[in-house]
Design a protein around this motif. Structure first.
Motif, mmCIF file in Angstrom:
data_model
loop_
_atom_site.group_PDB
_atom_site.id
_atom_site.type_symbol
_atom_site.label_atom_id
_atom_site.label_comp_id
_atom_site.label_asym_id
_atom_site.label_seq_id
_atom_site.Cartn_x
_atom_site.Cartn_y
_atom_site.Cartn_z
ATOM 1 N N ILE A 104 0.846 -1.191 0.000
ATOM 2 C CA ILE A 104 0.000 0.000 0.000
ATOM 3 C C ILE A 104 0.885 1.246 0.000
ATOM 4 C CG2 ILE A 104 -1.732 1.287 1.290
ATOM 5 C CD1 ILE A 104 -2.815 -1.321 2.330
ATOM 6 N N ASP A 105 0.549 2.206 -0.845
ATOM 7 C CA ASP A 105 1.330 3.444 -0.922
ATOM 8 C C ASP A 105 1.045 4.362 0.264
ATOM 9 O OD1 ASP A 105 2.520 2.640 -3.270
ATOM 10 O OD2 ASP A 105 0.992 3.577 -4.533
ATOM 11 N N SER A 106 -0.229 4.622 0.555
ATOM 12 C CA SER A 106 -0.588 5.521 1.646
ATOM 13 C C SER A 106 -2.033 5.253 2.052
ATOM 14 C CB SER A 106 -0.422 6.978 1.218
ATOM 15 O OG SER A 106 -0.827 7.850 2.253
ATOM 16 N N LEU A 107 -2.317 5.520 3.338
ATOM 17 C CA LEU A 107 -3.670 5.378 3.880
ATOM 18 C C LEU A 107 -4.208 6.704 4.406
ATOM 19 C CD1 LEU A 107 -3.304 1.996 5.815
ATOM 20 C CD2 LEU A 107 -4.698 2.402 3.800
ATOM 21 N N ILE A 108 -3.523 7.791 4.119
ATOM 22 C CA ILE A 108 -3.961 9.098 4.601
ATOM 23 C C ILE A 108 -5.262 9.483 3.892
ATOM 24 C CG2 ILE A 108 -3.360 11.537 4.747
ATOM 25 C CD1 ILE A 108 -0.438 10.718 4.891
ATOM 26 N N GLY A 109 -6.282 9.835 4.654
ATOM 27 C CA GLY A 109 -7.585 10.170 4.111
ATOM 28 C C GLY A 109 -8.511 8.990 3.934
ATOM 29 N N PHE A 110 -8.044 7.796 4.241
ATOM 30 C CA PHE A 110 -8.871 6.591 4.138
ATOM 31 C C PHE A 110 -9.791 6.519 5.346
ATOM 32 C CE2 PHE A 110 -9.453 1.925 3.595
ATOM 33 C CZ PHE A 110 -9.786 1.950 2.257
ATOM 34 N N TYR A 145 -3.056 7.196 11.083
ATOM 35 C CA TYR A 145 -4.059 7.162 12.151
ATOM 36 C C TYR A 145 -3.494 7.420 13.537
ATOM 37 C CZ TYR A 145 -6.550 5.082 8.283
ATOM 38 O OH TYR A 145 -7.096 4.863 7.045
ATOM 39 N N GLY A 146 -2.183 7.410 13.709
ATOM 40 C CA GLY A 146 -1.565 7.847 14.954
ATOM 41 C C GLY A 146 -2.025 7.086 16.182
ATOM 42 N N SER A 147 -2.703 7.781 17.094
ATOM 43 C CA SER A 147 -3.088 7.195 18.380
ATOM 44 C C SER A 147 -4.139 6.103 18.256
ATOM 45 C CB SER A 147 -3.600 8.293 19.313
ATOM 46 O OG SER A 147 -4.733 8.934 18.754
ATOM 47 N N LEU A 148 -4.854 6.030 17.130
ATOM 48 C CA LEU A 148 -5.821 4.953 16.970
ATOM 49 C C LEU A 148 -5.123 3.600 16.865
ATOM 50 C CD1 LEU A 148 -8.380 6.535 14.472
ATOM 51 C CD2 LEU A 148 -8.646 6.204 16.922
ATOM 52 N N VAL A 149 -3.966 3.585 16.254
ATOM 53 C CA VAL A 149 -3.210 2.335 16.169
ATOM 54 C C VAL A 149 -2.742 1.920 17.551
ATOM 55 C CG1 VAL A 149 -1.212 1.208 15.131
ATOM 56 C CG2 VAL A 149 -2.529 2.868 13.820
#
Length: 425
Positions: A104-110, A145-149
Motif C-alpha cells: 500500500i502506498d498511503s492510507l492518509i484520508g482513508f 491514524y496515529g493514536s488509533l493504532v
C-alpha cells in the motif's frame, strides 16, 4: 506338444521325457521359458506394490487449496448437513488487500472504520510479524491514524521484544503512556534517544524504572525541553525509581518539566534528600507524599489500541525464537538434575523493585492543587464578607492564627506564580 508349449493357461506336468534312437532324454532347454513362468503363481494385486491410499486434497498445494475454499463460508444446519455460502465482495477485496498490505502506498484520508477492519484482517494473517513487510505495513497505519493504532504501550520487562522489534516500536506515534520498566536500556540506548523525538511529544506518562540510567541519561532526555522547549514538554508523570546512578545533580534537570504532577525517585543515589525535597517544592511545586501513590502501581499503563494483539504476537515470536537455544538435551538434563528451571519458565523480576520498598523510604512526589488566586471579584468579595462575619464571633487568638495561615498561603501561591513567570521569558 507345440500347443502345450504355446499355451498360457496350463498346469505343471512335471519332467518330460523324449525317446530318440532308442534312448530316453529329459527335455530341459526347450521348457526353460515354461518353467520360469510356472514356478509359483503370483498373488492377485489390485494395486501395485508400495501404493498407499491418501486424499487427493493433500497432494495439492496449500495456497491453491486455500484459494478454492477462501471464497466460501462453511456452516452446519440443524440437521447436521454441511452448507456453504459465498462471501461478500467486500470481504474478498479486504482479504486480498490484507494479503498484500505491505504494498500500500498511503492510507492518509482513508476512512477509519474500513482501516480498522483492514488492520484486523492483516493482524489475523500475522502480516505484522514478518521482518520487512510488517514494518512497512505498520508505518503506513501509524502515519495515517496515529493514536488509533496505539495510544498506550506497556513493555515492562520485555527487553527481548525491544531488541528484536525496535524499529517497529519506534514507528508508533502520538502515544500518551509508555512503560519501559525493567528493560535495562542504559544511557546510550537508541530508544532513550527516540523519546525526545517530536513523534512522542504527546507522552504524558513515562515509566523508566530499573533501566540503569544515570545523570547523563537524564540530561540527554531533558535536553530538548531545556533548550528548545520541545520533546517531553507535556510530561505529567515520571518514574525514575531503582536507578542508583541518578544523583542530586540529575534531579536538577527535571525542573524543566513544568507540567509534572507525579514523580518517583525511590531507590536512586540521592545524598541530601532534604535539600532535594525543598528544591522540588520550590521549583515545580512537588510535595513529598507520605503514602504510596496509586499512580505508580503500574496498573494504569496498559497496551491499548488496534495493535494491542500485535505486541503479544511479537512477544510470542521472540520467546519461541529463544527457546531452541535454551532447551538442548544436555542442558535440560543438567537443569533437571540440579533442580533448576529454564529462563523462559519464570519471568525475571526487577532486582531492586522489592528491596527498596521495604528498607528505604519511598520518594514519591505529587503536586498539590493550587488555590484559586485568579477567581472572579464577586466570589472574592463574598468570601471576604463571610470571613469578616466569622472573625466577629471568634477569639482574637484565632484571628491571629487565621491571618498567619492566609499570609503563608498567599506567599506560597505568589512564589509558584513568580517561578512560572520567570520561566516563561
Amino acid at each position: 506338444m507345440s500347443y502345450y508349449l504355446n499355451s498360457e493357461n496350463h498346469l505343471d506336468p512335471g519332467p518330460i521325457y523324449v525317446r530318440e534312437n532308442g534312448q530316453l532324454h529329459m527335455v530341459n532347454l526347450a521348457l526353460d521359458g515354461v518353467r520360469s513362468s510356472l514356478q509359483k503363481p503370483r498373488p492377485f494385486r489390485l494395486f501395485p506394490k508400495g501404493f498407499s491410499v491418501e486424499l487427493c486434497m493433500n497432494r495439492e498445494d496449500d495456497t491453491a487449496q486455500k484459494e478454492k475454499t477462501d471464497h466460501f463460508i462453511f456452516t452446519y444446519t440443524r440437521e447436521g448437513n454441511l452448507r456453504y455460502s459465498a462471501k461478500s465482495l467486500f470481504s474478498l477485496v479486504l482479504g486480498f488487500i490484507s494479503d498484500n498490505v505491505d504494498h500500500i502506498d498511503s492510507l492518509i484520508g482513508f476512512p477509519e472504520q474500513i482501516a480498522e477492519k483492514l488492520f484486523s484482517a492483516a493482524e489475523a494473517r500475522q502480516k505484522f510479524t514478518e521482518p520487512g513487510a510488517g514494518l512497512r505495513a505498520l508505518q503506513k497505519f501509524t502515519e495515517a491514524y496515529g493514536s488509533l493504532v496505539l495510544c498506550s504501550l506497556c513493555l515492562r520487562n520485555r527487553y527481548l521484544v525491544i531488541s528484536e522489534k525496535l524499529e517497529e516500536i519506534k514507528s508508533f506515534r502520538e502515544l500518551t503512556c509508555l512503560d519501559l520498566s525493567c528493560c535495562k536500556l542504559g544511557d546510550e540506548h537508541e530508544l532513550l534517544e527516540h523519546l525526545t523525538n517530536e513523534a512522542l511529544s504527546s507522552v504524558t506518562q513515562l515509566h523508566l524504572k530499573d533501566n540503569c540510567l544515570s545523570d547523563a541519561g537524564v540530561r540527554k532526555m531533558t535536553a530538548p525541553v531545556r533548550v528548545m522547549k520541545r520533546g517531553l514538554e507535556n510530561l505529567t508523570l515520571l518514574d525514575l525509581s531503582c536507578n542508583p546512578e541518578i544523583t542530586d545533580a540529575g534531579i536538577g534537570y527535571l525542573f524543566s518539566f513544568r507540567k509534572l504532577n507525579c514523580l518517583d525517585i525511590s531507590g536512586t543515589g540521592l545524598k541530601d534528600i532534604k535539600a532535594i525535597k525543598h528544591k522540588l517544592q520550590t521549583h515545580i511545586g512537588l510535595v513529598h507524599s507520605k503514602v504510596p501513590l496509586k499512580e505508580f502501581d503500574h496498573s494504569n499503563c496498559k497496551t491499548e489500541g488496534w495493535a494491542d494483539q500485535i505486541v503479544l504476537q511479537w512477544e510470542r515470536v521472540t520467546s519461541e525464537a529463544v527457546k531452541p537455544r535454551e532447551t538442548s538435551e544436555p542442558r535440560m538434563a543438567a537443569q533437571h538434575f540440579y533442580g533448576k528451571r529454564s529462563l523462559t519458565e519464570a519471568p525475571v523480576k526487577c532486582p531492586l523493585a522489592d528491596t527498596h520498598m521495604n528498607t528505604s523510604e519511598k520518594l514519591q512526589f505529587y503536586k498539590e492543587k493550587a488555590p484559586d488566586c485568579h477567581g472572579p471579584l464577586l466570589k472574592r468579595e463574598t468570601v471576604l464578607c463571610q470571613e469578616s462575619k466569622k472573625r466577629a464571633f471568634e477569639d482574637p487568638e484565632k484571628e491571629q492564627n487565621n491571618s498567619s495561615q492566609s499570609s503563608k498561603q498567599k506567599y506560597v501561591c505568589l512564589a509558584v506564580e513568580d517561578w512560572d513567570l520567570l520561566n516563561s521569558y
